[in-house]
Design a protein around this motif. Structure first.
Motif, PDB file in Angstrom:
ATOM      1  N   LEU A  58       0.830  -1.203   0.000  1.00 55.19           N
ATOM      2  CA  LEU A  58       0.000   0.000   0.000  1.00 55.19           C
ATOM      3  C   LEU A  58       0.870   1.261   0.000  1.00 55.19           C
ATOM      4  N   THR A  59       0.304   2.331  -0.542  1.00 52.96           N
ATOM      5  CA  THR A  59       1.072   3.576  -0.673  1.00 52.96           C
ATOM      6  C   THR A  59       0.393   4.782  -0.039  1.00 52.96           C
ATOM      7  N   SER A  60      -0.855   4.626   0.421  1.00 54.48           N
ATOM      8  CA  SER A  60      -1.560   5.785   0.981  1.00 54.48           C
ATOM      9  C   SER A  60      -2.403   5.377   2.190  1.00 54.48           C
ATOM     10  N   VAL A  61      -2.185   6.070   3.307  1.00 58.99           N
ATOM     11  CA  VAL A  61      -2.871   5.738   4.557  1.00 58.99           C
ATOM     12  C   VAL A  61      -3.426   7.002   5.207  1.00 58.99           C
ATOM     13  N   VAL A  62      -4.674   6.931   5.652  1.00 57.00           N
ATOM     14  CA  VAL A  62      -5.273   7.983   6.484  1.00 57.00           C
ATOM     15  C   VAL A  62      -5.186   7.502   7.928  1.00 57.00           C
ATOM     16  N   VAL A  63      -4.614   8.329   8.806  1.00 53.99           N
ATOM     17  CA  VAL A  63      -4.371   7.903  10.189  1.00 53.99           C
ATOM     18  C   VAL A  63      -5.036   8.846  11.177  1.00 53.99           C
ATOM     19  N   PHE A  64      -5.911   8.292  12.009  1.00 55.67           N
ATOM     20  CA  PHE A  64      -6.546   9.058  13.085  1.00 55.67           C
ATOM     21  C   PHE A  64      -5.895   8.751  14.432  1.00 55.67           C
ATOM     22  N   ASP A  65      -5.381   7.553  14.592  1.00 52.25           N
ATOM     23  CA  ASP A  65      -4.757   7.160  15.861  1.00 52.25           C
ATOM     24  C   ASP A  65      -3.334   7.694  15.919  1.00 52.25           C
ATOM     25  N   MET A  66      -3.053   8.556  16.903  1.00 51.95           N
ATOM     26  CA  MET A  66      -1.751   9.216  16.975  1.00 51.95           C
ATOM     27  C   MET A  66      -0.615   8.260  17.330  1.00 51.95           C
ATOM     28  N   LYS A  80       3.936   7.657   3.563  1.00 48.61           N
ATOM     29  CA  LYS A  80       2.718   7.031   3.033  1.00 48.61           C
ATOM     30  C   LYS A  80       1.444   7.617   3.663  1.00 48.61           C
ATOM     31  N   VAL A  81       1.618   8.510   4.636  1.00 46.08           N
ATOM     32  CA  VAL A  81       0.461   9.138   5.282  1.00 46.08           C
ATOM     33  C   VAL A  81      -0.076  10.249   4.385  1.00 46.08           C
ATOM     34  N   VAL A  82      -1.335  10.127   3.968  1.00 42.99           N
ATOM     35  CA  VAL A  82      -1.934  11.125   3.067  1.00 42.99           C
ATOM     36  C   VAL A  82      -2.991  11.979   3.760  1.00 42.99           C
ATOM     37  N   GLY A  83      -3.392  11.595   4.972  1.00 49.32           N
ATOM     38  CA  GLY A  83      -4.409  12.374   5.680  1.00 49.32           C
ATOM     39  C   GLY A  83      -4.383  12.124   7.170  1.00 49.32           C
ATOM     40  N   VAL A  84      -4.509  13.221   7.959  1.00 52.19           N
ATOM     41  CA  VAL A  84      -4.567  13.147   9.420  1.00 52.19           C
ATOM     42  C   VAL A  84      -5.506  14.246   9.925  1.00 52.19           C
ATOM     43  N   PRO A  85      -5.983  14.136  11.180  1.00 48.15           N
ATOM     44  CA  PRO A  85      -6.762  15.238  11.766  1.00 48.15           C
ATOM     45  C   PRO A  85      -5.787  16.344  12.207  1.00 48.15           C
ATOM     46  N   THR A  86      -5.440  17.228  11.299  1.00 48.51           N
ATOM     47  CA  THR A  86      -4.347  18.183  11.527  1.00 48.51           C
ATOM     48  C   THR A  86      -4.576  19.119  12.709  1.00 48.51           C
ATOM     49  N   GLN A  87      -5.830  19.381  13.065  1.00 46.50           N
ATOM     50  CA  GLN A  87      -6.110  20.291  14.175  1.00 46.50           C
ATOM     51  C   GLN A  87      -5.869  19.647  15.531  1.00 46.50           C
ATOM     52  N   ASN A  88      -5.650  18.354  15.564  1.00 50.02           N
ATOM     53  CA  ASN A  88      -5.495  17.631  16.829  1.00 50.02           C
ATOM     54  C   ASN A  88      -4.155  16.912  16.944  1.00 50.02           C
ATOM     55  N   LEU A  89      -3.160  17.388  16.231  1.00 45.87           N
ATOM     56  CA  LEU A  89      -1.848  16.747  16.279  1.00 45.87           C
ATOM     57  C   LEU A  89      -1.097  17.155  17.542  1.00 45.87           C
ATOM     58  N   PRO A  90      -0.505  16.186  18.253  1.00 44.96           N
ATOM     59  CA  PRO A  90       0.373  16.548  19.368  1.00 44.96           C
ATOM     60  C   PRO A  90       1.630  17.226  18.823  1.00 44.96           C
ATOM     61  N   ASN A  91       2.291  18.000  19.669  1.00 44.21           N
ATOM     62  CA  ASN A  91       3.454  18.781  19.210  1.00 44.21           C
ATOM     63  C   ASN A  91       4.545  17.926  18.588  1.00 44.21           C
ATOM     64  N   TYR A  92       4.762  16.723  19.132  1.00 40.29           N
ATOM     65  CA  TYR A  92       5.867  15.911  18.626  1.00 40.29           C
ATOM     66  C   TYR A  92       5.591  15.334  17.238  1.00 40.29           C
ATOM     67  N   ASN A 114     -12.937  10.132   1.217  1.00 38.55           N
ATOM     68  CA  ASN A 114     -13.358   9.461  -0.016  1.00 38.55           C
ATOM     69  C   ASN A 114     -12.614  10.025  -1.221  1.00 38.55           C
ATOM     70  N   GLN A 115     -12.369  11.321  -1.230  1.00 41.92           N
ATOM     71  CA  GLN A 115     -11.627  11.949  -2.319  1.00 41.92           C
ATOM     72  C   GLN A 115     -10.181  11.442  -2.370  1.00 41.92           C
ATOM     73  N   LEU A 116      -9.607  11.215  -1.197  1.00 45.49           N
ATOM     74  CA  LEU A 116      -8.220  10.752  -1.126  1.00 45.49           C
ATOM     75  C   LEU A 116      -8.072   9.300  -1.579  1.00 45.49           C
ATOM     76  N   GLN A 117      -9.152   8.516  -1.466  1.00 43.04           N
ATOM     77  CA  GLN A 117      -9.134   7.095  -1.851  1.00 43.04           C
ATOM     78  C   GLN A 117      -7.895   6.362  -1.299  1.00 43.04           C
ATOM     79  N   PRO A 118      -7.738   6.348   0.030  1.00 44.80           N
ATOM     80  CA  PRO A 118      -6.563   5.697   0.626  1.00 44.80           C
ATOM     81  C   PRO A 118      -6.623   4.178   0.510  1.00 44.80           C
ATOM     82  N   ASP A 119      -5.467   3.551   0.649  1.00 37.55           N
ATOM     83  CA  ASP A 119      -5.401   2.086   0.665  1.00 37.55           C
ATOM     84  C   ASP A 119      -5.799   1.538   2.027  1.00 37.55           C
ATOM     85  N   SER A 135     -15.150   2.022   6.545  1.00 34.15           N
ATOM     86  CA  SER A 135     -14.838   0.752   5.889  1.00 34.15           C
ATOM     87  C   SER A 135     -15.414   0.681   4.480  1.00 34.15           C
ATOM     88  N   ARG A 136     -16.440   1.485   4.213  1.00 35.57           N
ATOM     89  CA  ARG A 136     -17.001   1.523   2.862  1.00 35.57           C
ATOM     90  C   ARG A 136     -16.095   2.282   1.905  1.00 35.57           C
TER      91      ARG A 136
END
Length: 318
Positions: A58-66, A80-92, A114-119, A135-136
């Motif tokens: 896989l080449t593209s991952v959306v990650v919510f778990d820090m 490979k990370v293409v999307g995260v909840p940027t407003q809730n990122l810890p400083n590190y 859905n637009q990002l179509q992650p793996d 999951s859909r």
């Protein structure tokens, strides 16, 4: 008559050539199709014991778990990370603040994802209610930490991420090093026998946490003795007063400032300055320890976050 016969023969030869040409095209297409590389898949089991089939490369991952994000980063798979909840990122993990925003940590932006179509999509407790919808869009795995077996589930999640990216050996090595560091601190904590109160403060309101709760890692993994072994185990902790803190009279008080982690008025959150807290052993001996709020409240369960937590609690042993 001869001319008609000659014309018929020429026509038949042309048809034959045409048929032969078509047959060659089909054969070539079949050969090209048979040599086309087929996508490979692996099956992993997440913390909810669900088996999920994902692409091997896989080449593209959306990650919510820090915690998963910091483990990916530590294993060299952050690109490979293409999307995260940027407003809730810890400083590190601020290096990911230019990544595509996929909504809040509790409210995923399904349209953007859905637009990002992650793996692959990685979630934990705060996004659990959206798992079916996510999951859909793409294979979705739950890698939250189990508070009843903190380090075991953390290790499992790290190994899962290692398996996903073909970094099993590196993941095992990192876990082994982490276990060694934890064991050293645990031995010191148990030897000190310091009674410890783990707390969270939010706009002046205090909650206490014990074994089997959100911050169970302090006791279950790092080996600090509970000041009160009757604290109710829950995600949000047991609401307590400053009189309670004085009554328990702990040797160490760890404090997570939720308001600082998410933003807001933290003017009433200075636990160490409370007059009742100052009367405790922890207050008198300067062991009211402010933990890194973004690490403890927004993250946890990863290679980097566990190391940061370990460094934090060492202050309680000084």
């Amino acid at each position: 008559m001869k001319k008609k016969l000659l014309g018929s023969l020429i026509g038949l030869m042309a048809i034959g050539l045409l048929v032969t040409g078509c047959g060659s095209d089909k054969s070539g297409a079949k050969q090209a199709e048979s040599t086309k590389p087929q996508e490979e898949f692996i099956t992993i089991k997440d913390q909810q014991q669900e088996e999920v089939k994902i692409k091997k490369d896989l080449t593209s991952v959306v990650v919510f778990d820090m915690g998963s994000l910091d483990t990916m980063d530590e294993l060299g798979e952050g690109s490979k990370v293409v999307g995260v909840p940027t407003q809730n990122l810890p400083n590190y993990l601020k290096s990911y603040d230019k990544t595509e925003s996929v909504g809040g940590i509790k409210e995923p932006d399904l349209e953007k994802i859905n637009q990002l179509q992650p793996d692959l999509i990685i979630i934990s407790g705060r996004q659990e209610d959206f798992k079916e919808q996510l999951s859909r869009i793409a294979p979705t795995i739950y890698l939250g930490v189990d508070s009843t077996r903190v380090f075991q589930s953390t290790s499992e999640n790290i190994q899962t991420i290692g398996k996903i990216f073909g970094k099993e050996q590196q993941a095992k090595k990192e876990i082994s090093q982490l276990e060694t560091a934890i064991q050293q601190v645990k031995q010191q904590a148990e030897k000190s026998n310091r009674r410890t109160l783990m707390t969270l403060v939010n706009e002046g309101k205090l909650s206490a946490f014990g074994e089997g709760s959100r911050f169970a890692i302090v006791h279950d993994t790092f080996g600090f003795k509970q000041a009160d072994d009757k604290i109710e185990a829950s995600t949000h902790g047991q609401s307590v007063s400053y009189e309670y803190v004085l009554d328990q009279n702990p040797d160490v008080i760890f404090v997570v400032d939720r308001t600082k982690a998410i933003g807001g008025d933290d003017s009433h959150n200075h636990v160490a300055e409370n007059e009742l807290v100052k009367q405790t052993v922890a207050g008198k001996e300067n062991r009211v320890i402010s933990l890194q709020p973004d690490v403890w409240y927004l993250s946890g369960g990863g290679l980097q976050s566990t190391k940061l937590m370990l460094d934090d609690v060492k202050k309680g042993l000084e």
